[in-house]
Motif scaffolding. Sequence first.
Motif, PDB file in Angstrom:
ATOM      1  N   SER A   1       0.823  -1.212   0.000  1.00 52.63           N
ATOM      2  CA  SER A   1       0.000   0.000   0.000  1.00 52.63           C
ATOM      3  C   SER A   1       0.860   1.266   0.000  1.00 52.63           C
TER       4      SER A   1
ATOM      5  N   SER B   1       2.912   1.600  -3.251  1.00 50.22           N
ATOM      6  CA  SER B   1       2.105   2.051  -4.381  1.00 50.22           C
ATOM      7  C   SER B   1       1.878   3.558  -4.323  1.00 50.22           C
TER       8      SER B   1
ATOM      9  N   GLU C   1       1.719   7.245  -6.812  1.00 48.24           N
ATOM     10  CA  GLU C   1       0.697   8.273  -6.622  1.00 48.24           C
ATOM     11  C   GLU C   1       1.292   9.662  -6.484  1.00 48.24           C
TER      12      GLU C   1
ATOM     13  N   GLY D   1      -2.982   3.030  -8.192  1.00 43.66           N
ATOM     14  CA  GLY D   1      -3.749   1.813  -8.407  1.00 43.66           C
ATOM     15  C   GLY D   1      -3.052   0.858  -9.355  1.00 43.66           C
ATOM     16  N   ASP D   2      -2.436   1.394 -10.411  1.00 34.00           N
ATOM     17  CA  ASP D   2      -1.703   0.553 -11.364  1.00 34.00           C
ATOM     18  C   ASP D   2      -0.506  -0.116 -10.697  1.00 34.00           C
TER      19      ASP D   2
ATOM     20  N   LYS E   1      -0.163  -0.754  -7.485  1.00 29.88           N
ATOM     21  CA  LYS E   1      -0.643  -1.743  -6.522  1.00 29.88           C
ATOM     22  C   LYS E   1      -0.997  -3.053  -7.211  1.00 29.88           C
ATOM     23  N   ARG E   2      -1.707  -2.972  -8.320  1.00 26.42           N
ATOM     24  CA  ARG E   2      -2.081  -4.182  -9.051  1.00 26.42           C
ATOM     25  C   ARG E   2      -0.849  -4.915  -9.568  1.00 26.42           C
TER      26      ARG E   2
ATOM     27  N   SER F   1      -8.999   1.671   2.442  1.00 30.15           N
ATOM     28  CA  SER F   1      -8.057   1.334   1.372  1.00 30.15           C
ATOM     29  C   SER F   1      -6.848   0.572   1.889  1.00 30.15           C
TER      30      SER F   1
ATOM     31  N   GLU G   1      -6.855  -3.086   0.838  1.00 30.81           N
ATOM     32  CA  GLU G   1      -6.918  -3.483  -0.567  1.00 30.81           C
ATOM     33  C   GLU G   1      -5.867  -4.527  -0.941  1.00 30.81           C
TER      34      GLU G   1
END
Length: 397
Positions: A131, A134, A139, A152-153, A155-156, A206, A209
């Motif tokens: 988290s 990322s 960010e 988000g990209d 993290k994935r 979040s 996640e």
Amino acid sequence: MAGFESACHVNREGTRLDMIAATQHDRFADGDYARLRQVGISSVRDTVRWHLIEQRQGSFDFSSMDVLMTAAARHGIQVVWDLCHYGWPDGLDLFSAAFVDRFASFCRAVARHVRDSSDAVPLYTPVNEISFFSWAAGEVGWFFPHAERRGGDVKRQLIRASIAAIEAIRDVDSRARIVTVEPLIHVVPPRERPDLLAEATAYSNSQFEAWDMLSGALAPELGGHPRYLDVLGVNFYHDNQWEHPGGEKIHWHIHPRDPRWVPFHQLFKGVYERYRRPIFVGETSHVGSGRAEWLREMTDELCLAIEAGVPVEGVCLYPIIDRFEWDNPSHWHNSGLWDYTLNEQGEFVRVLNNDYAAELWHSQFRLAQKGYGTPPPFAIESLEARDRTTDGSSAGC
């Protein structure tokens, strides 16, 4: 438990960090591990530095890791190995499919090396703090590749890499335990904006996640499954509670404390009840003169968590030796159980912080009374005596 600051990312200035080398832990690992045994600590978080081990694709040089493995074996230290602590080899694109493949190959090689070197059950953290990683790298552009609004990209991608790594590790060594470590946070709206409660709560949520993606509860297309959640670590510091938007901290050190501050044991219990996995405190500490007070309160909170039914597996003091600010090498945090003085040879001599050590002794004693751990094995006076007579490379305190 103890943790050695291990960040090895590229910072805002374009400088590759290597905090293990910067704190000379790689030079004095034997003495560092010996000191831990003297204060009743026998489990650590340490790092396998990918950027050193795989400087050429597919070629692995484990000499930098072997220094730590040899010292750990000599002193009976259990190591939880971080495999990616924010950094990776030069020239590798984080967003590419090649990143996932190379990370899995690297983790497979590490697991094979550890399996062939030790009979102990190995423990691995594939990616440290997905988290936070990322957010920092994707960010706000703090870490390389300094991307913005792509958290988000990132993290994935880190979830894909973690899953591939776990499969590779278990393929080599089915005994391996997987430890996923994430920040534990609490976010609230500003006092004058109660209408933003839902937005702040969503920000708080979040934090789950990464674990939910790994387990397949969120974004199942990434391939998550409950088998990828094994041991959970939560990282908690004084600044892990804040307002959103704005980022104003809910200050821990100001009394009377802001009523919006949520006690650690409640947050900790919430994570345990959500996942029902073995759980420990992956990182905690404070700075300067507040170190002992923070540890005292954390021990209070752990006792409350235990009384509430949380099976606490361990508590990691992180960092165990002092560290400097990632973007400012001249600013040292004074956050370790050991601070430093510099000798004539340019070596960082470990200097025990006696107030912190005394509180550690009391904390160990209190937790042992709760049935967790063993009574502390040392007297503060003996540590003070050793501290006056040893140098940075010795096994003394």
